[in-house]
Write an enzyme that holds these catalytic residues in place. Structure first.
Site, short mmCIF file in Angstrom:
data_model
loop_
_atom_site.label_atom_id
_atom_site.label_comp_id
_atom_site.label_asym_id
_atom_site.label_seq_id
_atom_site.Cartn_x
_atom_site.Cartn_y
_atom_site.Cartn_z
CG HIS A 251 60.47 48.26 72.51
ND1 HIS A 251 60.28 49.42 72.95
CD2 HIS A 251 59.50 47.57 72.46
CE1 HIS A 251 58.99 49.35 73.25
NE2 HIS A 251 58.44 48.15 72.89
CD GLU B 112 58.94 51.06 76.15
OE1 GLU B 112 59.42 50.02 76.72
OE2 GLU B 112 57.70 51.15 75.87
CD GLU C 44 55.95 46.99 69.52
OE1 GLU C 44 55.52 46.35 70.13
OE2 GLU C 44 57.12 47.67 70.11
N GLY D 147 52.85 44.23 75.08
CA GLY D 147 53.41 44.71 76.30
C GLY D 147 52.40 44.45 77.61
N GLY D 148 51.79 45.55 78.10
CA GLY D 148 50.99 45.36 79.11
C GLY D 148 49.92 44.00 79.30
CB SER E 22 47.04 49.63 72.96
OG SER E 22 47.89 50.58 73.63
N GLY F 182 51.47 51.15 74.84
CA GLY F 182 51.11 51.66 76.30
C GLY F 182 50.23 52.84 76.60
CG ASN G 58 58.48 44.07 75.63
OD1 ASN G 58 59.28 43.97 76.53
ND2 ASN G 58 58.34 45.24 74.81
CD1 TRP G 59 56.25 39.44 79.79
CD2 TRP G 59 57.45 38.72 81.50
NE1 TRP G 59 55.81 38.36 79.89
CE2 TRP G 59 56.41 37.67 80.93
CE3 TRP G 59 58.27 38.51 82.53
CZ2 TRP G 59 56.53 36.45 81.61
CZ3 TRP G 59 58.28 37.10 83.11
CH2 TRP G 59 57.25 36.09 82.71
CE LYS G 60 56.40 47.65 76.66
NZ LYS G 60 56.08 48.51 75.95
P1 PGA Z 1 51.70 47.64 74.73
O1 PGA Z 1 53.28 47.45 74.45
O2 PGA Z 1 51.19 46.29 74.42
O3 PGA Z 1 51.66 47.61 76.27
O4 PGA Z 1 51.26 48.96 74.26
C1 PGA Z 1 53.85 46.98 73.30
C2 PGA Z 1 55.46 46.84 73.22
O5 PGA Z 1 55.89 47.95 73.64
O6 PGA Z 1 55.89 46.25 72.71
#
Ligand code: PGA
Length: 249
Positions: free
Chosen positions: A95, A97, A167, A233-234, A212, A173, A9-11
């Site tokens: 998600h 967010e 999640e 994500g990251g 994470s 993050g 997930n590149w956001k």
């Molecule tokens: P993260 O994000 O790996 O940076 O914690 C995961 C996500 O939001 O899907």
């Protein structure tokens, strides 16, 4: 046996030039063989770029969100058919967010889930608790509520055709990963909740862990019985790091 899925997930990150390197790096690494299905979810505007560069690579691509509506006066939104037009296979839905920054409700998430499946996309349905909810002992109640909203609207059979991503919001993050056992406990709870309605669906559905995930903790997480991969994500923004996670399967 459920095939492990590793989803990036590149956001809202990346650029055309940076993505070119990232996509080509992932493609080259995956061509050496990994034991997982791999999908990347770039920002929507870069989906055509992913479609072009990943064509026939064995790597799938998907959206980070979609509208619950088919078409019409919804400025800025993207429909399931538009994602499908660019050969997206997956779409992330609900998600944390989107839930927190865009006030998406469980009901809206369920509508989006239905819109995605109707078009042929596989939803990656995100559920998970806030830190305050975990501390109050409400983790199971929260994930049950988020999951039930979709099951009630779409039916239990629809869960067979989706991917669930657990999640915990406090782990996204933040560098604070749920321990493999904490994650496994919630994954087992989710699977049991599905099994209470349909055992076959529960056995089939893939449940990813997200929050994470890094090259150095992925193997231990993926080794757990009910963890069928990760939503990354990251660490998915760096080809080597993402590939190391894919190889941890
Ligand atoms: P993260 O994000 O790996 O940076 O914690 C995961 C996500 O939001 O899907």
């Amino acid at each position: 046996m459920r095939q492990t899925l590793v989803a990036g997930n590149w956001k809202m990150n990346g650029s055309r030039e940076g993505n070119r390197r990232l996509l080509d790096g992932i493609k080259a690494g995956i061509s050496e063989g990994v034991n997982a299905e791999v999908v990347v979810c770039p920002p929507a505007i870069y989906i055509p770029q992913a479609a072009r560069r990943l064509n026939e690579s064995g790597i799938a691509w998907g959206g980070q969100d979609l509208s619950q509506h088919e078409s019409g006066a919804y400025t800025g939104e993207i429909s399931a058919a538009m994602l499908w037009d660019y050969q997206c296979k997956y779409v992330i839905i609900g998600h944390s967010e989107r839930r927190s920054l865009h006030a998406e409700t469980d009901a809206q998430v369920a509508e989006k889930f239905i819109a995605a499946q109707k078009t042929g996309l596989t939803p990656i349905l995100c559920i998970g608790e806030l830190l305050t909810e975990r501390e109050a002992g409400e983790t199971e109640a929260v994930v049950a509520r988020q999951l039930d909203a979709v099951i009630d609207a779409a039916g239990i059979e629809a869960i067979a055709g989706c991917v669930i991503a657990y999640e915990p919001v406090w782990a996204i993050g933040t560098g604070k990963t749920a321990s493999p056992q904490q994650a496994q406990d919630v994954h087992a709870f989710i699977r049991q909740r599905v099994a209470a309605q349909n055992v076959d669906v529960a056995e089939k559905v893939r449940i990813l862990y997200g929050g994470s995930v890094k090259p150095d903790n992925a193997a231990e997480l993926f080794a757990k019985a009910d963890i069928d991969g990760g939503l990354i994500g990251g660490a998915s923004l760096d080809a080597e790091g993402f590939l190391a996670i894919c190889r941890a399967v």
